[in-house]
Design a protein around this motif. Sequence first.
Motif, PDB file in Angstrom:
ATOM      1  N   ALA A  36      18.654  88.713  22.946  1.00 17.74           N
ATOM      2  CA  ALA A  36      19.759  89.063  22.054  1.00 17.74           C
ATOM      3  C   ALA A  36      19.261  90.011  20.966  1.00 17.74           C
ATOM      4  O   ALA A  36      18.079  90.000  20.602  1.00 17.74           O
ATOM      5  CB  ALA A  36      20.357  87.816  21.413  1.00 17.74           C
ATOM      6  N   TYR A  37      20.177  90.830  20.468  1.00 14.47           N
ATOM      7  CA  TYR A  37      19.848  91.682  19.332  1.00 14.47           C
ATOM      8  C   TYR A  37      21.128  91.966  18.563  1.00 14.47           C
ATOM      9  O   TYR A  37      22.245  91.810  19.069  1.00 14.47           O
ATOM     10  CB  TYR A  37      19.220  93.005  19.796  1.00 14.47           C
ATOM     11  CG  TYR A  37      20.196  93.972  20.425  1.00 14.47           C
ATOM     12  CD1 TYR A  37      20.831  94.964  19.660  1.00 14.47           C
ATOM     13  CD2 TYR A  37      20.518  93.904  21.784  1.00 14.47           C
ATOM     14  CE1 TYR A  37      21.726  95.848  20.236  1.00 14.47           C
ATOM     15  CE2 TYR A  37      21.409  94.783  22.360  1.00 14.47           C
ATOM     16  CZ  TYR A  37      22.005  95.759  21.583  1.00 14.47           C
ATOM     17  OH  TYR A  37      22.910  96.623  22.145  1.00 14.47           O
ATOM     18  N   LYS A  38      20.951  92.403  17.335  1.00 14.33           N
ATOM     19  CA  LYS A  38      22.092  92.872  16.555  1.00 14.33           C
ATOM     20  C   LYS A  38      21.593  93.832  15.486  1.00 14.33           C
ATOM     21  O   LYS A  38      20.629  93.536  14.769  1.00 14.33           O
ATOM     22  CB  LYS A  38      22.847  91.722  15.893  1.00 14.33           C
ATOM     23  CG  LYS A  38      24.119  92.224  15.169  1.00 14.33           C
ATOM     24  CD  LYS A  38      24.930  91.118  14.548  1.00 14.33           C
ATOM     25  CE  LYS A  38      26.176  91.698  13.875  1.00 14.33           C
ATOM     26  NZ  LYS A  38      26.970  90.657  13.183  1.00 14.33           N
TER      27      LYS A  38
ATOM     28  N   ALA B 141      26.571  85.645  13.048  1.00 14.39           N
ATOM     29  CA  ALA B 141      27.559  84.700  13.592  1.00 14.39           C
ATOM     30  C   ALA B 141      28.109  85.160  14.936  1.00 14.39           C
ATOM     31  O   ALA B 141      28.452  84.334  15.787  1.00 14.39           O
ATOM     32  CB  ALA B 141      28.701  84.504  12.594  1.00 14.39           C
ATOM     33  N   ASP B 142      28.180  86.465  15.152  1.00 13.59           N
ATOM     34  CA  ASP B 142      28.793  86.983  16.382  1.00 13.59           C
ATOM     35  C   ASP B 142      27.769  87.595  17.332  1.00 13.59           C
ATOM     36  O   ASP B 142      28.133  88.358  18.227  1.00 13.59           O
ATOM     37  CB  ASP B 142      29.869  88.018  16.043  1.00 13.59           C
ATOM     38  CG  ASP B 142      29.306  89.218  15.273  1.00 13.59           C
ATOM     39  OD1 ASP B 142      28.139  89.144  14.827  1.00 13.59           O
ATOM     40  OD2 ASP B 142      30.038  90.217  15.112  1.00 13.59           O
TER      41      ASP B 142
ATOM     42  N   LEU C 227      20.919  79.993  13.887  1.00 15.67           N
ATOM     43  CA  LEU C 227      20.989  81.439  13.676  1.00 15.67           C
ATOM     44  C   LEU C 227      22.399  81.865  13.309  1.00 15.67           C
ATOM     45  O   LEU C 227      22.607  82.648  12.372  1.00 15.67           O
ATOM     46  CB  LEU C 227      20.534  82.165  14.938  1.00 15.67           C
ATOM     47  CG  LEU C 227      20.601  83.693  14.893  1.00 15.67           C
ATOM     48  CD1 LEU C 227      19.584  84.244  13.893  1.00 15.67           C
ATOM     49  CD2 LEU C 227      20.356  84.290  16.283  1.00 15.67           C
ATOM     50  N   ARG C 228      23.391  81.346  14.009  1.00 17.40           N
ATOM     51  CA  ARG C 228      24.771  81.765  13.777  1.00 17.40           C
ATOM     52  C   ARG C 228      25.363  81.166  12.504  1.00 17.40           C
ATOM     53  O   ARG C 228      26.458  81.566  12.100  1.00 17.40           O
ATOM     54  CB  ARG C 228      25.624  81.406  14.991  1.00 17.40           C
ATOM     55  CG  ARG C 228      25.316  82.296  16.203  1.00 17.40           C
ATOM     56  CD  ARG C 228      26.239  82.014  17.350  1.00 17.40           C
ATOM     57  NE  ARG C 228      26.097  83.013  18.406  1.00 17.40           N
ATOM     58  CZ  ARG C 228      25.934  82.742  19.682  1.00 17.40           C
ATOM     59  NH1 ARG C 228      25.891  81.472  20.092  1.00 17.40           N
ATOM     60  NH2 ARG C 228      25.806  83.706  20.575  1.00 17.40           N
TER      61      ARG C 228
END
Length: 298
Positions: A25-27, A86-87, A79-80
């Motif tokens: 995952a990344y953001k 959160a997304d 984490l969220r």
Amino acid sequence: MQTTPDQTALAGATSADHRYVNIAAYKFISFDDTEEMRPQFQALCTQLHLKGTILLTPEGINMFLSGLPADIEHYLSWLRSDPRFADIEVKYSYSNEQSHRRMLVRIKKEIITMRMPLIKPELGRAPSVEPATLKRWLDQGHDDAGKPVVMVDTRNDFEVDVGTFDNTVDYRIGKFTEFPAVIEQHKADFAGKTVVTFCTGGIRCEKAAIHMQNIGYDNVYQLEGGILKYFEDVGGDHYTGDCFVFDYRTALNPKLEPTETVQCFACRAVVTPRQQLDPAYVAGTSCPHCADKKTAAQ
């Protein structure tokens, strides 16, 4: 009670008779407290016996983690709980062993090094195409506007050699920092075509697509979630080979299963099952690539 997508994916470890869940995952998001958060990430992952790598950068987060389903679920819930994440969207695969050998939480300047400071995905992404839509475009040979679709691989050459989309454009780059100059030199090659950039999980192609827009490409998309999401959603249609991953599994097939491909301990080259039959291949010691380099040096 209705299950969440995360719970459904995490349940796959049991239903597939695999013990461990592997997440990627990344953001891209402003993240100015990386120094403060690093020990919190490290402590929780250690407590949960997770293995993998987490990169904390001013432009966001990138992570590859492996653990038991309940521990991965605990980590994602934590984490969220931070509104910034959160997304965050997660890609899943499963294995009988943890996909990493140790746990690292590192602070870096960029999620993926490009050295293009004006590219800020947080402020606006290039258009993306979902895997199912891309498959339909490739099935019919054109996008919904009738334009030919050209796939551009943004990964390094050794990753491409393990597997890639059919008829893809591959510039044989050795590192991602080479991509901006190369793609600018070839802009005329894509006139009148729809370009889809792709990579393993979406990070490189997200930056690549923004850069291409910035230098005047008219019709460019990034593959949402990269190759791993494409495999997860639609399988291996229009793709030949496997997908290189940066963990002990080395490569995953379109079913997101580990393959027999390995990396040489000595030179880090990718060694296919056929190459492992070569006398020069000694597990943990050498491979045909090592032998070729030694011969060339003599």
